[in-house]
Design a protein around this motif. Structure first.
Motif, PDB file in Angstrom:
ATOM      1  N   THR A 201       0.839  -1.198   0.000  1.00 19.54           N
ATOM      2  CA  THR A 201       0.000   0.000   0.000  1.00 19.54           C
ATOM      3  C   THR A 201       0.871   1.243   0.000  1.00 19.54           C
ATOM      4  O   THR A 201       1.844   1.326   0.769  1.00 19.54           O
TER       5      THR A 201
ATOM      6  N   VAL B  52       0.537   5.512   0.203  1.00 20.51           N
ATOM      7  CA  VAL B  52      -0.302   6.698   0.422  1.00 20.51           C
ATOM      8  C   VAL B  52       0.506   7.915  -0.019  1.00 20.51           C
ATOM      9  O   VAL B  52       1.604   8.168   0.494  1.00 20.51           O
TER      10      VAL B  52
ATOM     11  N   SER C 184       0.450  11.847  -0.118  1.00 12.43           N
ATOM     12  CA  SER C 184      -0.235  12.984   0.500  1.00 12.43           C
ATOM     13  C   SER C 184       0.618  14.233   0.365  1.00 12.43           C
ATOM     14  O   SER C 184       1.844  14.171   0.339  1.00 12.43           O
TER      15      SER C 184
ATOM     16  N   GLU D 140      -5.269   3.061  -7.829  1.00 14.41           N
ATOM     17  CA  GLU D 140      -5.795   3.909  -6.766  1.00 14.41           C
ATOM     18  C   GLU D 140      -7.139   3.398  -6.257  1.00 14.41           C
ATOM     19  O   GLU D 140      -8.002   2.981  -7.036  1.00 14.41           O
ATOM     20  N   HIS D 141      -7.302   3.476  -4.939  1.00 19.70           N
ATOM     21  CA  HIS D 141      -8.613   3.274  -4.328  1.00 19.70           C
ATOM     22  C   HIS D 141      -9.367   4.596  -4.446  1.00 19.70           C
ATOM     23  O   HIS D 141      -9.223   5.500  -3.604  1.00 19.70           O
TER      24      HIS D 141
ATOM     25  N   ARG E  84     -11.232   6.237  -1.569  1.00 16.80           N
ATOM     26  CA  ARG E  84     -10.482   6.798  -0.436  1.00 16.80           C
ATOM     27  C   ARG E  84      -9.850   8.157  -0.768  1.00 16.80           C
ATOM     28  O   ARG E  84      -9.216   8.772   0.090  1.00 16.80           O
TER      29      ARG E  84
ATOM     30  N   ASN F 180      -4.779  13.517  -0.759  1.00 15.84           N
ATOM     31  CA  ASN F 180      -4.403  12.227  -0.187  1.00 15.84           C
ATOM     32  C   ASN F 180      -4.921  11.124  -1.101  1.00 15.84           C
ATOM     33  O   ASN F 180      -6.121  11.030  -1.347  1.00 15.84           O
ATOM     34  N   TYR F 181      -4.009  10.305  -1.658  1.00  9.82           N
ATOM     35  CA  TYR F 181      -4.373   9.205  -2.549  1.00  9.82           C
ATOM     36  C   TYR F 181      -3.825   7.900  -1.965  1.00  9.82           C
ATOM     37  O   TYR F 181      -2.697   7.851  -1.467  1.00  9.82           O
ATOM     38  N   THR F 182      -4.615   6.819  -2.054  1.00  8.44           N
ATOM     39  CA  THR F 182      -4.201   5.506  -1.569  1.00  8.44           C
ATOM     40  C   THR F 182      -4.154   4.531  -2.735  1.00  8.44           C
ATOM     41  O   THR F 182      -5.114   4.421  -3.506  1.00  8.44           O
TER      42      THR F 182
ATOM     43  N   GLU G 207      -2.903   0.427  -4.032  1.00 12.69           N
ATOM     44  CA  GLU G 207      -2.625  -0.917  -3.538  1.00 12.69           C
ATOM     45  C   GLU G 207      -2.284  -1.816  -4.725  1.00 12.69           C
ATOM     46  O   GLU G 207      -2.895  -1.708  -5.798  1.00 12.69           O
TER      47      GLU G 207
END
Length: 236
Positions: free
Chosen positions: A172, A174, A176, A197-198, A201, A224-226, A228
């Motif tokens: 994962t 993140v 930011s 990207e999720h 989120r 903010n990007y998450t 996986e």
């Protein structure tokens, strides 16, 4: 030399100005403009106490108004000026008219005074579409390595038992960051790995604006990007 502030004109050669400039510094240290300060001194003259008191009142009333133009002329030629509309947030009277001297004939037919007016001026005009960025930062947080995942299983007695649950595990990331724009919100950075990207989120937050002299000047935005993925993310 005649100094005027808004509609108030000082008599010829009554006022003197010392003009100084100090840099406006952005978050990373670059200078994007300057604060121009006029330290004004002079003396009021009148033939009677009543006329002198009236001159006090007129001076104080004129410099109690913010956002006026300062113009210093030699005859018909403007030698120096500080035009409110050409500044970041208008001119401001930072030191109101006061009377720092006593004795030596003060309050006979004259009274010495002093005040200060200043304003912030940017080197570039305000751009509301692509504003100048005054502060910027971004970080990448990586969780996991993609290796095996294990768990600790409870037992009736003794220690928990370590057991591998999967051969691999997700990684994962993140992403930011934040940026502060001059006069408008800047565009957030694009996500680094959009295909991973999720989207549910994603967070884009417009922060509280910072005001100068009653005007909105600095506009912070946060993102903010998450992401996986089953394998390590590409670095190129």
């Amino acid at each position: 030399m005649i100094l005027s502030y808004g509609g108030y004109n000082h008599p010829d050669n009554e006022a003197n100005c010392i003009i100084s400039r100090s840099g406006l510094e952005a978050g990373d240290g670059f200078i994007y403009g300057y604060t121009e300060k006029w330290d004004i001194t002079g003396f009021l003259q009148a033939e009677s106490d009543a006329a002198l008191i009236a001159a006090f009142a007129e001076l104080l009333a004129a410099y109690s108004i913010q956002g006026q133009n300062l113009v210093w002329k030699k005859g018909s030629i403007t030698m120096h000026s500080l035009i409110s509309d050409n500044t970041l947030a208008g001119t401001r009277v930072t030191v109101l008219p006061h009377f720092p001297n006593n004795g030596n004939g003060e309050l006979t037919t004259f009274r010495r005074y002093a005040m200060s007016v200043e304003a912030d001026v940017t080197f570039q005009a305000i751009n509301l579409i692509t504003p100048q960025v005054l502060k910027y930062e971004e970080s990448i947080n990586i969780t996991g390595s993609g290796g095996p995942k294990f768990g600790l299983l409870s037992t009736t007695t003794g220690f928990y038992q370590k057991q591998q649950l999967t051969e691999t595990s997700p990684i994962t990331i993140v992403q930011s960051g934040m940026a502060t724009g001059l006069g408008a919100f800047p565009t957030p950075n694009a996500p680094l790995y959009p295909e991973h990207e999720h989207l549910e989120r994603r967070q884009i937050n417009q922060g509280a604006k910072r005001r100068r002299n009653g005007f909105d000047a600095e506009f912070p935005i946060h993102w903010n990007y998450t992401f996986e993925r089953n394998q390590a993310f590409p670095t190129a």
